[in-house]
Design an enzyme around this catalytic site. Structure first.
Site, PDB file in Angstrom:
ATOM      1  N   HIS A  39      32.269  49.168  29.096  1.00  0.00           N
ATOM      2  CA  HIS A  39      33.299  48.423  28.526  1.00  0.00           C
ATOM      3  C   HIS A  39      33.060  48.526  26.951  1.00  0.00           C
ATOM      4  CE1 HIS A  39      30.449  45.529  28.797  1.00  0.00           C
ATOM      5  NE2 HIS A  39      31.015  44.822  27.786  1.00  0.00           N
ATOM      6  N   HIS A 121      32.546  48.942  20.009  1.00  0.00           N
ATOM      7  CA  HIS A 121      31.418  49.772  20.373  1.00  0.00           C
ATOM      8  C   HIS A 121      31.377  49.847  22.058  1.00  0.00           C
ATOM      9  CE1 HIS A 121      29.199  45.971  20.328  1.00  0.00           C
ATOM     10  NE2 HIS A 121      28.400  46.329  21.254  1.00  0.00           N
TER      11      HIS A 121
HETATM   12  P1  ATP Z   1      22.731  40.186  29.260  1.00  0.00           P
HETATM   13  O1  ATP Z   1      23.371  39.258  28.259  1.00  0.00           O
HETATM   14  O2  ATP Z   1      22.549  39.472  30.634  1.00  0.00           O
HETATM   15  O3  ATP Z   1      21.699  41.006  28.924  1.00  0.00           O
HETATM   16  P2  ATP Z   1      25.375  41.191  28.944  1.00  0.00           P
HETATM   17  O4  ATP Z   1      25.038  41.330  27.462  1.00  0.00           O
HETATM   18  O5  ATP Z   1      26.071  42.607  29.367  1.00  0.00           O
HETATM   19  O6  ATP Z   1      24.123  41.078  29.750  1.00  0.00           O
HETATM   20  P3  ATP Z   1      27.037  39.252  28.449  1.00  0.00           P
HETATM   21  O7  ATP Z   1      25.991  38.526  27.619  1.00  0.00           O
HETATM   22  O8  ATP Z   1      27.595  38.159  29.609  1.00  0.00           O
HETATM   23  O9  ATP Z   1      26.465  40.233  29.349  1.00  0.00           O
HETATM   24  O10 ATP Z   1      28.180  39.773  27.551  1.00  0.00           O
HETATM   25  C1  ATP Z   1      29.296  40.357  28.136  1.00  0.00           C
HETATM   26  C2  ATP Z   1      29.975  41.074  26.707  1.00  0.00           C
HETATM   27  O11 ATP Z   1      30.261  40.421  25.786  1.00  0.00           O
HETATM   28  C3  ATP Z   1      28.906  42.324  26.527  1.00  0.00           C
HETATM   29  O12 ATP Z   1      29.715  43.214  26.031  1.00  0.00           O
HETATM   30  C4  ATP Z   1      28.044  41.583  25.349  1.00  0.00           C
HETATM   31  O13 ATP Z   1      27.757  42.705  24.444  1.00  0.00           O
HETATM   32  C5  ATP Z   1      29.310  40.893  24.830  1.00  0.00           C
HETATM   33  N1  ATP Z   1      28.707  39.539  24.140  1.00  0.00           N
HETATM   34  C6  ATP Z   1      27.747  38.739  24.550  1.00  0.00           C
HETATM   35  N2  ATP Z   1      27.494  37.800  23.498  1.00  0.00           N
HETATM   36  C7  ATP Z   1      28.260  37.857  22.432  1.00  0.00           C
HETATM   37  C8  ATP Z   1      28.541  37.397  21.226  1.00  0.00           C
HETATM   38  N3  ATP Z   1      27.791  36.286  20.923  1.00  0.00           N
HETATM   39  N4  ATP Z   1      29.372  38.011  20.489  1.00  0.00           N
HETATM   40  C9  ATP Z   1      30.116  39.147  20.736  1.00  0.00           C
HETATM   41  N5  ATP Z   1      30.198  39.669  21.925  1.00  0.00           N
HETATM   42  C10 ATP Z   1      29.179  39.317  22.491  1.00  0.00           C
END
Ligand code: ATP
Ligand code: MG
Length: 171
Positions: A39, A121
């Site tokens: 995504h 990205h």
């Molecule tokens: P995990 O954190 O469990 O390794 P994940 O990063 O895929 O898994 P989430 O942290 O729930 O899952 O994030 C969901 C989406 O939001 C992902 O695309 C992640 O890169 C993005 N994301 C997470 N935290 C942030 C942030 N602080 N700022 C911008 N994007 C974020």
């Protein structure tokens, strides 16, 4: 619940991105994002209470976004979490506009943690051992997008799992 707004790739592109993830993993190691998790995050909302989440789902379901095309022609890496991604050589202006417009509207819901820096990205690898992307094949893909998704992220032992809660209508 943990939520974010995203674009989901059309099926053909999802497969192509999955193949790139495969190639990248062979070279860089780490954990490959499953095809069905690929995504583009437009706005990370973090932990949201149930009632507010329902309001957000209704808001997404009732709206439409302008359609656009994102050109994917660059590999990139984020050093600290060891992420290898594909995206554009420069941030796509249409996506930047969409990101800004969404954050303006999100302010009405009380979300004010818009990041200062937006690099559109698609994460392909996490915890990559090698962040050198130079030897990877050049790419030139087009992502036609028209709908916004509200996605819930569930934390599981082997990484996050996502579930789409609502989609905007086609423009
Ligand atoms: P995990 O954190 O469990 O390794 P994940 O990063 O895929 O898994 P989430 O942290 O729930 O899952 O994030 C969901 C989406 O939001 C992902 O695309 C992640 O890169 C993005 N994301 C997470 N935290 C942030 C942030 N602080 N700022 C911008 N994007 C974020
Ligand atoms: Mg995360």
């Amino acid at each position: 619940m943990r939520l974010f707004l995203a674009l989901e790739p059309p099926e053909t592109l999802r497969q192509q991105l999955g193949e790139l993830a495969e190639l990248a993993q062979a070279r860089c190691g780490g954990r490959r994002m499953p095809d069905d998790s690929l995504h583009l995050t437009l706005a990370f909302l973090g932990e949201v209470a149930e009632e507010r989440a329902a309001a957000l789902a209704a808001w997404v379901g009732e709206r439409s976004i302008p359609a656009g095309e994102w050109r994917l022609d660059a590999w990139g890496a984020f050093r600290r979490p060891g992420i290898v991604w594909v995206g554009g050589q420069t941030p796509d202006p249409e996506l930047v506009r969409l990101h800004e417009a969404l954050w303006k509207e999100l302010a009405a819901f009380g979300f004010n943690h818009r990041p200062g820096h937006f690099v559109p990205h698609v994460t392909l690898l996490r915890r990559a051992h090698h962040l050198e992307t130079r030897g990877l094949p050049s790419l030139d893909l087009v992502w036609p997008w028209r709908r916004l998704s509200l996605v819930r992220s569930f934390t599981e032992k082997d990484g996050a799992r996502y579930a789409t809660l609502a989609r905007s209508s086609s423009a």
